[in-house]
Every structure is written in C-alpha cells, then in structure tokens.
Design a protein around this motif. Structure first.
Motif, PDB file in Angstrom:
ATOM      1  N   PRO A   1       0.846  -1.333  -0.460  1.00  0.00           N
ATOM      2  CA  PRO A   1       0.336   0.178   0.251  1.00  0.00           C
ATOM      3  C   PRO A   1       0.839   0.912  -0.284  1.00  0.00           C
ATOM      4  CG  PRO A   1      -0.564  -1.999   2.103  1.00  0.00           C
ATOM      5  CD  PRO A   1       0.558  -2.224   1.229  1.00  0.00           C
ATOM      6  N   THR A   2       0.485   2.555  -0.942  1.00  0.00           N
ATOM      7  CA  THR A   2       1.034   3.192  -0.706  1.00  0.00           C
ATOM      8  C   THR A   2       1.720   4.224   0.292  1.00  0.00           C
ATOM      9  OG1 THR A   2      -0.067   3.328  -2.981  1.00  0.00           O
ATOM     10  CG2 THR A   2       1.699   5.761  -2.045  1.00  0.00           C
ATOM     11  N   ASP A   3       1.145   4.300   1.073  1.00  0.00           N
ATOM     12  CA  ASP A   3       1.724   4.861   2.781  1.00  0.00           C
ATOM     13  C   ASP A   3       1.988   4.052   3.252  1.00  0.00           C
ATOM     14  OD1 ASP A   3      -0.508   2.906   2.678  1.00  0.00           O
ATOM     15  OD2 ASP A   3      -1.908   4.546   4.284  1.00  0.00           O
ATOM     16  N   ALA A   4       2.518   3.075   3.026  1.00  0.00           N
ATOM     17  CA  ALA A   4       3.002   1.669   4.212  1.00  0.00           C
ATOM     18  C   ALA A   4       4.305   1.710   3.414  1.00  0.00           C
ATOM     19  CB  ALA A   4       1.891   0.404   4.502  1.00  0.00           C
ATOM     20  N   VAL A   5       4.470   1.944   2.180  1.00  0.00           N
ATOM     21  CA  VAL A   5       5.629   1.951   1.752  1.00  0.00           C
ATOM     22  C   VAL A   5       6.509   3.083   2.294  1.00  0.00           C
ATOM     23  CG1 VAL A   5       6.886   2.190  -0.849  1.00  0.00           C
ATOM     24  CG2 VAL A   5       4.885   0.191  -0.157  1.00  0.00           C
ATOM     25  N   ALA A   6       5.686   4.456   1.841  1.00  0.00           N
ATOM     26  CA  ALA A   6       6.248   6.117   2.332  1.00  0.00           C
ATOM     27  C   ALA A   6       6.421   5.920   3.372  1.00  0.00           C
ATOM     28  CB  ALA A   6       4.929   6.972   1.852  1.00  0.00           C
ATOM     29  N   ALA A   7       5.488   5.176   4.299  1.00  0.00           N
ATOM     30  CA  ALA A   7       6.194   5.069   5.858  1.00  0.00           C
ATOM     31  C   ALA A   7       7.346   4.740   5.933  1.00  0.00           C
ATOM     32  CB  ALA A   7       4.769   5.196   6.550  1.00  0.00           C
ATOM     33  N   THR A   8       7.676   3.060   5.541  1.00  0.00           N
ATOM     34  CA  THR A   8       8.811   2.682   5.963  1.00  0.00           C
ATOM     35  C   THR A   8      10.114   2.793   5.217  1.00  0.00           C
ATOM     36  OG1 THR A   8       7.530   0.225   5.597  1.00  0.00           O
ATOM     37  CG2 THR A   8       9.854   0.205   4.950  1.00  0.00           C
ATOM     38  N   TYR A   9      10.557   3.497   3.372  1.00  0.00           N
ATOM     39  CA  TYR A   9      11.286   4.050   3.029  1.00  0.00           C
ATOM     40  C   TYR A   9      11.714   4.980   4.153  1.00  0.00           C
ATOM     41  CZ  TYR A   9      14.325   5.503   0.129  1.00  0.00           C
ATOM     42  OH  TYR A   9      15.626   6.629  -0.780  1.00  0.00           O
ATOM     43  N   GLU A  10      10.568   6.019   4.478  1.00  0.00           N
ATOM     44  CA  GLU A  10      10.970   7.550   5.298  1.00  0.00           C
ATOM     45  C   GLU A  10      12.135   6.751   6.555  1.00  0.00           C
ATOM     46  OE1 GLU A  10       7.442   9.544   5.488  1.00  0.00           O
ATOM     47  OE2 GLU A  10       7.765  10.144   3.982  1.00  0.00           O
ATOM     48  N   ARG A  11      11.436   5.762   7.005  1.00  0.00           N
ATOM     49  CA  ARG A  11      12.189   5.706   8.058  1.00  0.00           C
ATOM     50  C   ARG A  11      13.884   4.758   7.838  1.00  0.00           C
ATOM     51  NH1 ARG A  11       8.322   1.992   9.296  1.00  0.00           N
ATOM     52  NH2 ARG A  11       9.211  -0.257   9.150  1.00  0.00           N
ATOM     53  N   ILE A  12      13.645   3.991   6.633  1.00  0.00           N
ATOM     54  CA  ILE A  12      15.008   2.612   6.345  1.00  0.00           C
ATOM     55  C   ILE A  12      16.028   3.992   6.348  1.00  0.00           C
ATOM     56  CG2 ILE A  12      16.284   1.385   4.237  1.00  0.00           C
ATOM     57  CD1 ILE A  12      13.160   0.037   3.790  1.00  0.00           C
ATOM     58  N   VAL A  13      15.765   5.148   4.988  1.00  0.00           N
ATOM     59  CA  VAL A  13      16.104   6.295   4.250  1.00  0.00           C
ATOM     60  C   VAL A  13      17.670   6.942   5.543  1.00  0.00           C
ATOM     61  CG1 VAL A  13      15.013   8.093   4.304  1.00  0.00           C
ATOM     62  CG2 VAL A  13      16.764   7.630   2.354  1.00  0.00           C
ATOM     63  N   ARG A  14      17.122   6.323   7.020  1.00  0.00           N
ATOM     64  CA  ARG A  14      17.234   7.296   8.064  1.00  0.00           C
ATOM     65  C   ARG A  14      18.290   6.771   8.793  1.00  0.00           C
ATOM     66  NH1 ARG A  14      12.551   9.467   9.452  1.00  0.00           N
ATOM     67  NH2 ARG A  14      11.632   7.895  10.922  1.00  0.00           N
TER      68      ARG A  14
ATOM     69  N   PRO B   1      21.252   4.565  10.212  1.00  0.00           N
ATOM     70  CA  PRO B   1      22.352   4.457   9.913  1.00  0.00           C
ATOM     71  C   PRO B   1      23.726   3.568   9.078  1.00  0.00           C
ATOM     72  CG  PRO B   1      21.935   4.502  11.741  1.00  0.00           C
ATOM     73  CD  PRO B   1      20.530   4.306  11.465  1.00  0.00           C
ATOM     74  N   ARG B   2      22.895   2.749   8.603  1.00  0.00           N
ATOM     75  CA  ARG B   2      23.146   1.489   8.545  1.00  0.00           C
ATOM     76  C   ARG B   2      24.023   1.414   6.956  1.00  0.00           C
ATOM     77  NH1 ARG B   2      20.519  -3.072  11.866  1.00  0.00           N
ATOM     78  NH2 ARG B   2      19.109  -1.332  11.271  1.00  0.00           N
ATOM     79  N   HIS B   3      23.850   2.585   6.240  1.00  0.00           N
ATOM     80  CA  HIS B   3      23.571   2.767   4.499  1.00  0.00           C
ATOM     81  C   HIS B   3      23.275   4.413   4.838  1.00  0.00           C
ATOM     82  CE1 HIS B   3      19.254   2.190   3.638  1.00  0.00           C
ATOM     83  NE2 HIS B   3      18.965   3.286   4.579  1.00  0.00           N
ATOM     84  N   ARG B   4      24.259   4.755   3.316  1.00  0.00           N
ATOM     85  CA  ARG B   4      24.031   5.756   2.854  1.00  0.00           C
ATOM     86  C   ARG B   4      24.077   5.750   0.827  1.00  0.00           C
ATOM     87  NH1 ARG B   4      29.898   7.919   1.204  1.00  0.00           N
ATOM     88  NH2 ARG B   4      30.510   6.392   0.803  1.00  0.00           N
ATOM     89  N   ARG B   5      23.751   7.737   0.797  1.00  0.00           N
ATOM     90  CA  ARG B   5      23.501   7.617  -0.109  1.00  0.00           C
ATOM     91  C   ARG B   5      22.284   6.677  -0.757  1.00  0.00           C
ATOM     92  NH1 ARG B   5      29.041   7.562  -2.915  1.00  0.00           N
ATOM     93  NH2 ARG B   5      27.278   8.518  -4.589  1.00  0.00           N
ATOM     94  N   ALA B   6      21.642   6.845   0.067  1.00  0.00           N
ATOM     95  CA  ALA B   6      20.048   6.056  -0.952  1.00  0.00           C
ATOM     96  C   ALA B   6      19.574   7.110  -2.340  1.00  0.00           C
ATOM     97  CB  ALA B   6      18.926   6.111  -0.043  1.00  0.00           C
ATOM     98  N   ALA B   7      19.483   6.502  -3.193  1.00  0.00           N
ATOM     99  CA  ALA B   7      19.009   6.622  -3.753  1.00  0.00           C
ATOM    100  C   ALA B   7      17.476   6.015  -5.163  1.00  0.00           C
ATOM    101  CB  ALA B   7      20.014   7.062  -5.526  1.00  0.00           C
ATOM    102  N   VAL B   8      16.328   6.632  -5.178  1.00  0.00           N
ATOM    103  CA  VAL B   8      15.735   5.624  -5.325  1.00  0.00           C
ATOM    104  C   VAL B   8      15.622   5.462  -7.349  1.00  0.00           C
ATOM    105  CG1 VAL B   8      12.911   6.014  -5.766  1.00  0.00           C
ATOM    106  CG2 VAL B   8      13.965   7.050  -3.685  1.00  0.00           C
ATOM    107  N   ILE B   9      15.240   4.767  -7.278  1.00  0.00           N
ATOM    108  CA  ILE B   9      15.034   4.182  -9.116  1.00  0.00           C
ATOM    109  C   ILE B   9      14.322   4.233  -9.613  1.00  0.00           C
ATOM    110  CG2 ILE B   9      16.295   2.514 -10.722  1.00  0.00           C
ATOM    111  CD1 ILE B   9      18.450   1.797  -8.280  1.00  0.00           C
ATOM    112  N   GLU B  10      13.250   3.707  -8.973  1.00  0.00           N
ATOM    113  CA  GLU B  10      11.617   3.559  -9.444  1.00  0.00           C
ATOM    114  C   GLU B  10      10.784   3.332  -7.990  1.00  0.00           C
ATOM    115  OE1 GLU B  10       9.659  -0.375 -10.384  1.00  0.00           O
ATOM    116  OE2 GLU B  10       8.960   0.552 -12.046  1.00  0.00           O
ATOM    117  N   SER B  11      10.215   4.845  -8.548  1.00  0.00           N
ATOM    118  CA  SER B  11       9.018   4.559  -7.113  1.00  0.00           C
ATOM    119  C   SER B  11       7.359   5.335  -8.333  1.00  0.00           C
ATOM    120  CB  SER B  11       9.049   5.840  -6.011  1.00  0.00           C
ATOM    121  OG  SER B  11       7.919   6.171  -5.809  1.00  0.00           O
ATOM    122  N   GLY B  12       6.870   4.149  -8.225  1.00  0.00           N
ATOM    123  CA  GLY B  12       5.127   4.445  -8.272  1.00  0.00           C
ATOM    124  C   GLY B  12       4.147   3.520  -8.674  1.00  0.00           C
TER     125      GLY B  12
END
Ligand code: FAD
Length: 157
Positions: free
Chosen positions: A68-81, A83-94
């Motif tokens: 579900p769109t809202d769940a993907v958005a919330a999860t990605y917002e958490r993942i991108v913060r 500290p175990r990774h950096r420079r996340a670049a979205v390749i596809e979102s839709g």
C-alpha cells in the motif's frame, strides 16, 4: 528520495544505497547484521502488507518494497534514515499493477562473485547504481528472486 510518494494504491519503490561506516566490515558480521535487518523487516512489513527483496553486494544494497502506498512511504522514510547505509537513491517509485515479490515480507540475498554473470548479462554498472534504469533494476531483482526461489526449493528437496 527524489519525489514525494503519492498516498493511494499498490506502490513499488526500488532504491540503491551504499554501506555506511556504521555497517560492519567483515562478511560474517555483515551477514549477522543483514539477518537482524531482515528480522525487523519481516516483523514490521508483515504488519503493513509490504513485500520485497533486499540485495547486498560488496558495498551496496538494492531493495524493492511493494505494498500500500502509504505503508511503502512510511517504511522507506524510516529505512532512509537508518545509519547503516547512506546515499540512498530512488531508482523507481510508482504505481504497480501487481506484486512481483509476493512470497516474502522481506528476504535478503548477498550477491557473491559467483553471481557476477548475472550482473554482466544485465549490463549493470555497479559504480553507478543510482542511475540504473528501473527496467535494469527490476530485471536484476526478478532474476535474484527466481534464484532465491530455486535455492529454497533445492534446500527443501
Ligand atoms: P528495532 O529493530 O527494534 O530498532 C530500534 C532502533 O535501533 C531503530 O531506530 C533502528 O534503526 C536502530 N538500530 C537497530 N540496530 C541498529 C544497528 N545495528 N545500527 C544502527 N542502528 C540500529 N525496516 C523495515 O521495517 N522494513 C524494511 O524493509 C527494512 N529494510 C531495511 C533495509 C536496509 C538496507 C536497512 C539498513 C534497514 C532496513 N530496515 C527495514 C530497518 C529500518 O531502517 C529500521 O531499523 C527498522 O524498521 C526499525 O524497526 P523497529 O522500529 O522494529 O526497531
């Protein structure tokens, strides 16, 4: 994240990121850490109907999140913060017509040198992961999905 994620329907998001200095350097510690990430991911993703796959290579991650769109958005917002990774670049979102990774709330596969042939066949430039086309990234993820399913079937049989 390049663009805000719309809030309705089934959504697919693919991104790539680099290991950070906070991510362990030894392969065995990395495997342990990836196991911890997958444990938390399965717990959280199951609760919000997200499915997907996480790839890890020498220094990078690639992950697909579907749900579900809202769940993907919330999860990605958490993942991108994280500290175990950096420079996340979205390749596809839709919007996505159907799930491609319906079997796993999250599953990880480390791509080893034995998997170089896959990367070569798909003509993937590992130094420019963030600029892969969505088609290239999804082709890699689908190929690894099938490999992972085959490995699981072999382990059972
Ligand atoms: P817990 O797992 O209980 O963690 C509590 C807090 O500690 C969180 O803020 C967490 O970020 C932090 N933390 C835990 N271990 C470490 C560590 N070793 N180093 C630094 N900080 C740490 N989460 C999902 O829910 N779904 C996913 O699909 C997903 N994919 C991920 C992919 C990658 C490449 C990475 C790096 C992380 C991913 N995560 C995913 C984890 C996510 O970033 C959060 O850590 C997690 O969602 C938090 O879960 P939790 O609230 O249950 O907290």
């Amino acid at each position: 994240m390049s663009e805000p994620i719309p809030r309705k329907g089934l959504h697919r998001l693919v991104y790539a990121s680099n290991f950070s200095a906070a991510f362990p350097s030894s392969v065995s510690d990395q495997d342990h850490e990836i196991g911890e990430i997958i444990r938390a991911s399965i717990r959280n993703n199951r609760a919000v109907a997200i499915t997907g796959l996480l790839l890890a290579r020498d220094r990078w991650f690639m992950q697909v999140l579907e749900g579900p769109t809202d769940a993907v958005a919330a999860t990605y917002e958490r993942i991108v913060r994280d500290p175990r990774h950096r420079r996340a670049a979205v390749i596809e979102s839709g919007p996505a017509p159907a799930r491609l990774f319906a079997n796993w709330n999250m599953c990880a596969r480390r791509l080893s040198r034995a998997d170089d042939a896959i990367l070569a066949r798909l003509a993937l430039d590992e130094t420019r992961l963030g600029s892969l086309s969505p088609a290239q990234a999804v082709a890699l993820l689908v190929e690894v999905r099938d490999l992972q399913a085959q490995t699981a079937a072999e382990q059972l049989g």
